[in-house]
Design an enzyme around this catalytic site. Structure first.
Site, PDB file in Angstrom:
ATOM      1  N   CYS A   2       0.533  -1.229  -0.208  1.00 15.72           N
ATOM      2  CA  CYS A   2      -0.244   0.148  -0.142  1.00 15.72           C
ATOM      3  C   CYS A   2       0.690   1.164  -0.225  1.00 15.72           C
ATOM      4  O   CYS A   2       1.394   1.598   1.005  1.00 15.72           O
ATOM      5  CB  CYS A   2      -0.894  -0.508   1.330  1.00 15.72           C
ATOM      6  SG  CYS A   2      -1.628   2.038   1.567  1.00 15.72           S
ATOM      7  N   CYS A  33       0.187   4.168   2.669  1.00 19.30           N
ATOM      8  CA  CYS A  33       0.640   3.619   4.077  1.00 19.30           C
ATOM      9  C   CYS A  33       1.973   4.394   4.267  1.00 19.30           C
ATOM     10  O   CYS A  33       1.941   4.414   5.411  1.00 19.30           O
ATOM     11  CB  CYS A  33      -0.146   2.236   4.139  1.00 19.30           C
ATOM     12  SG  CYS A  33      -1.889   0.964   4.213  1.00 19.30           S
TER      13      CYS A  33
END
Length: 321
Positions: free
Chosen positions: A86, A89
């Site tokens: 991700c 993230c």
């Protein structure tokens, strides 16, 4: 999808959704009834570890009760749902980790790798990552999704600490030990942009974020915020009858684009993406490129790993090629 400053407000709506999707009451009851003795581990499970003492720690499905639920009866626990693949993230997690280290124990950060611990993500009903959930008193109290600007995260945390100070003794104890609540530093560049956004001056907000990006082209938080500002400006200016016009005349590109914006604003994401992919299929040349660019800009409002985005990207590729 999150707004630059409205993200904190939007988190309230997400929190309401979470409160319906997440039921920690049974775990909380077990925790409260077993304060003086450790809970028995499930059959075949490794012995539960003691809650970590650090400000940042990893949590698994086996340790979630002890390290999140039980701990939250005394202290604010912020759960970071992330994954290695991700991109957002990787922008958000270091900010959360640094803020947790600076908090002096007023709150702690519990990191959950959703690939390794999918049931925790399911527990919170997380539809995309990063998703951040605040747990206090054994229950979710607020949440947000996406990589927010650091000033917004600080405001969100400070509001939570203020609201929970009387309920969670660990917050006051940590603040007293560290000389009182921490002052909230502000990035004046983001503050300027956020204030303009709140006042509805979208042109000024856009210009402020663009100045940040001129100085820091890789600032993902400013990029995300700029995309939100541009979208909000379009959505608020859209013809409220755009969807009816688009349905009546599929060749009206302005109506199709405005209708898609209205769909997104009302959280009908699949309808917006389907509308524009179908429009790409019906058009060619400059018109097709205009629709494609608008759709790609809408993708930028969401986590790239959002299933709705991934599905729409596949459909768009099929429509183009």
């Amino acid at each position: 999808m999150t707004h630059p400053r409205g993200s904190a407000a939007n988190s309230a709506a997400m929190s309401a959704a979470l409160s319906g999707a997440v039921d920690l009451s049974a775990l909380k009851a077990r925790a409260e009834s077993s304060r003086n003795q450790p809970p028995a581990p499930p059959a075949g499970a490794p012995p539960a570890s003691s809650p970590p003492s650090g400000a940042v720690f990893d949590v698994t499905e086996a340790t979630f009760q002890a390290e999140v639920v039980e701990r939250s009866l005394n202290q604010l626990v912020v759960v970071d749902l992330w994954a290695e693949w991700c991109g957002p993230c990787k922008q958000l997690s270091p900010v959360l980790e640094r803020l947790a280290a600076e908090a002096g124990g007023a709150w702690v950060l519990a990191k959950v790798d959703v690939d390794a611990n999918p049931r925790i993500a399911q527990l919170f009903g997380a539809q995309s990552i990063p998703t951040v959930v605040a747990i206090g008193g054994g229950q979710p109290v607020d949440a947000f999704s996406g990589a927010l600007p650091e000033p917004e995260i600080r405001k969100w945390l400070n509001a939570l600490l203020d609201a929970l100070r009387d309920r969670l003794p660990g917050i006051s104890a940590a603040e007293q030990e560290n000389g009182g609540p921490a002052e909230e530093p502000e990035d004046p560049r983001f503050t300027e942009a956020e204030d303009a956004f709140e006042q509805g001056d979208f042109a000024a907000a856009q210009a402020a974020y663009e100045r940040i990006l001129d100085a820091e082209p890789a600032n993902e938080l400013a990029k995300n915020a700029l995309a939100q500002v541009k979208f909000t400006a379009r959505a608020e200016a859209a013809d409220p009858d755009a969807r009816a016009k688009a349905d009546a005349d599929p060749a009206d590109l302005d109506a199709q684009l405005a209708a898609a914006d209205l769909d997104i604003a009302e959280q009908d994401v699949d309808a917006a993406f389907t509308r524009l992919v179908d429009t790409v299929r019906r058009t060619a040349g400059d018109e097709r490129n205009r629709v494609r660019e608008h759709l790609v800009a809408l993708f930028e409002l969401f986590d790239p790993a959002d299933e709705r985005v991934m599905k729409a990207r596949r459909n768009l590729a099929s429509a183009l090629f």
